[in-house]
Design a protein around this motif. Structure first.
Motif, PDB file in Angstrom:
ATOM      1  N   SER A  13       0.840  -1.191   0.000  1.00  0.00           N
ATOM      2  CA  SER A  13       0.000   0.000   0.000  1.00  0.00           C
ATOM      3  C   SER A  13       0.882   1.250   0.000  1.00  0.00           C
ATOM      4  O   SER A  13       1.710   1.435   0.880  1.00  0.00           O
ATOM      5  CB  SER A  13      -0.908  -0.008   1.232  1.00  0.00           C
ATOM      6  OG  SER A  13      -1.856   1.011   1.118  1.00  0.00           O
ATOM      7  N   LYS A  15       1.082   5.562  -0.960  1.00  0.00           N
ATOM      8  CA  LYS A  15       0.339   6.799  -1.177  1.00  0.00           C
ATOM      9  C   LYS A  15       0.893   7.489  -2.422  1.00  0.00           C
ATOM     10  O   LYS A  15       1.992   8.036  -2.406  1.00  0.00           O
ATOM     11  CB  LYS A  15       0.453   7.726   0.027  1.00  0.00           C
ATOM     12  CG  LYS A  15      -0.373   8.980  -0.137  1.00  0.00           C
ATOM     13  CD  LYS A  15      -0.328   9.855   1.075  1.00  0.00           C
ATOM     14  CE  LYS A  15      -1.177  11.078   0.804  1.00  0.00           C
ATOM     15  NZ  LYS A  15      -1.147  12.008   1.907  1.00  0.00           N
ATOM     16  N   ASN A  66      -6.958   0.995  -0.878  1.00  0.00           N
ATOM     17  CA  ASN A  66      -6.965   2.224  -1.690  1.00  0.00           C
ATOM     18  C   ASN A  66      -6.207   2.103  -3.015  1.00  0.00           C
ATOM     19  O   ASN A  66      -5.965   3.103  -3.675  1.00  0.00           O
ATOM     20  CB  ASN A  66      -6.411   3.417  -0.909  1.00  0.00           C
ATOM     21  CG  ASN A  66      -7.267   3.738   0.295  1.00  0.00           C
ATOM     22  OD1 ASN A  66      -8.487   3.673   0.222  1.00  0.00           O
ATOM     23  ND2 ASN A  66      -6.637   4.050   1.412  1.00  0.00           N
TER      24      ASN A  66
END
Length: 189
Positions: A13, A15, A66
């Protein structure tokens, strides 16, 4: 070249950020590689005598948190892009099921061919936005780089690109490994 199989998938994960929000970009020419809108495969091939795709794994899996929020399952392909025996890029591709069904022969038949050849050789795919990120040396991708005997004492940089096919999007993330960052930084500006 020997890859220590930590575990597929290697992705994590991350960003991702719009390039206009990054203030600490590495200097050119590496910055130019991160933001290039042309085929990364072609740029890499121009830097070597022998270009190779080493498939680390591919399967239908759940995307990371996400990473692809609208889907519970996507086809994930992770590869190393290797120049003259040296791994330069870790690439992770996410393809939603409906797109995979439409283009199954193209995607599942890639084998050791680079995805970039498919995406940039057919007018069916429209390249979209680019996002960037940098990774600290404690990440899974950094551990992969260490298993390839590459120094991970500096942050790793990567980019993520969206490609549109009719109503579906696929996502390609490309992380520049330490050997690539060092070699690109030494190129003429």
């Amino acid at each position: 070249m020997s890859v220590t199989r930590l575990s597929f998938p290697y992705g994590e994960s991350i960003k991702w950020i719009s390039p206009d929000k990054i203030t600490n970009f590495p200097p050119p020419p590496f910055k130019d590689w991160l933001l290039s809108t042309s085929s990364l495969t072609e740029k890499l091939k121009a830097q070597c005598q022998h270009f190779e795709v080493k498939v680390l794994g591919e399967d239908t899996l759940s995307p990371l948190t996400n990473e692809y929020p609208d889907y519970q399952q996507v086809w994930i392909r992770e590869v190393l892009l290797v120049l003259d025996g040296v791994p330069w890029v870790f690439a992770r591709t996410l393809i939603p099921g409906r797109l995979l069904e439409k283009k199954q022969q193209d995607f599942l038949g890639l084998g050791v061919r680079p995805l970039g050849e498919l995406l940039y050789s057919k007018d069916e795919f429209t390249p979209g936005k680019i996002e960037v990120a940098h990774f600290e040396p404690c990440s899974k991708i950094a551990m992969l780089a260490e298993s390839l005997n590459q120094d991970t004492s500096s942050a790793l940089w990567g980019r993520r690109r969206y490609f549109q096919h009719e109503q579906e999007q696929l996502i390609v993330s490309e992380i520049f490994l330490p050997a690539a960052q060092k070699a690109i930084a030494a190129l003429p500006k």
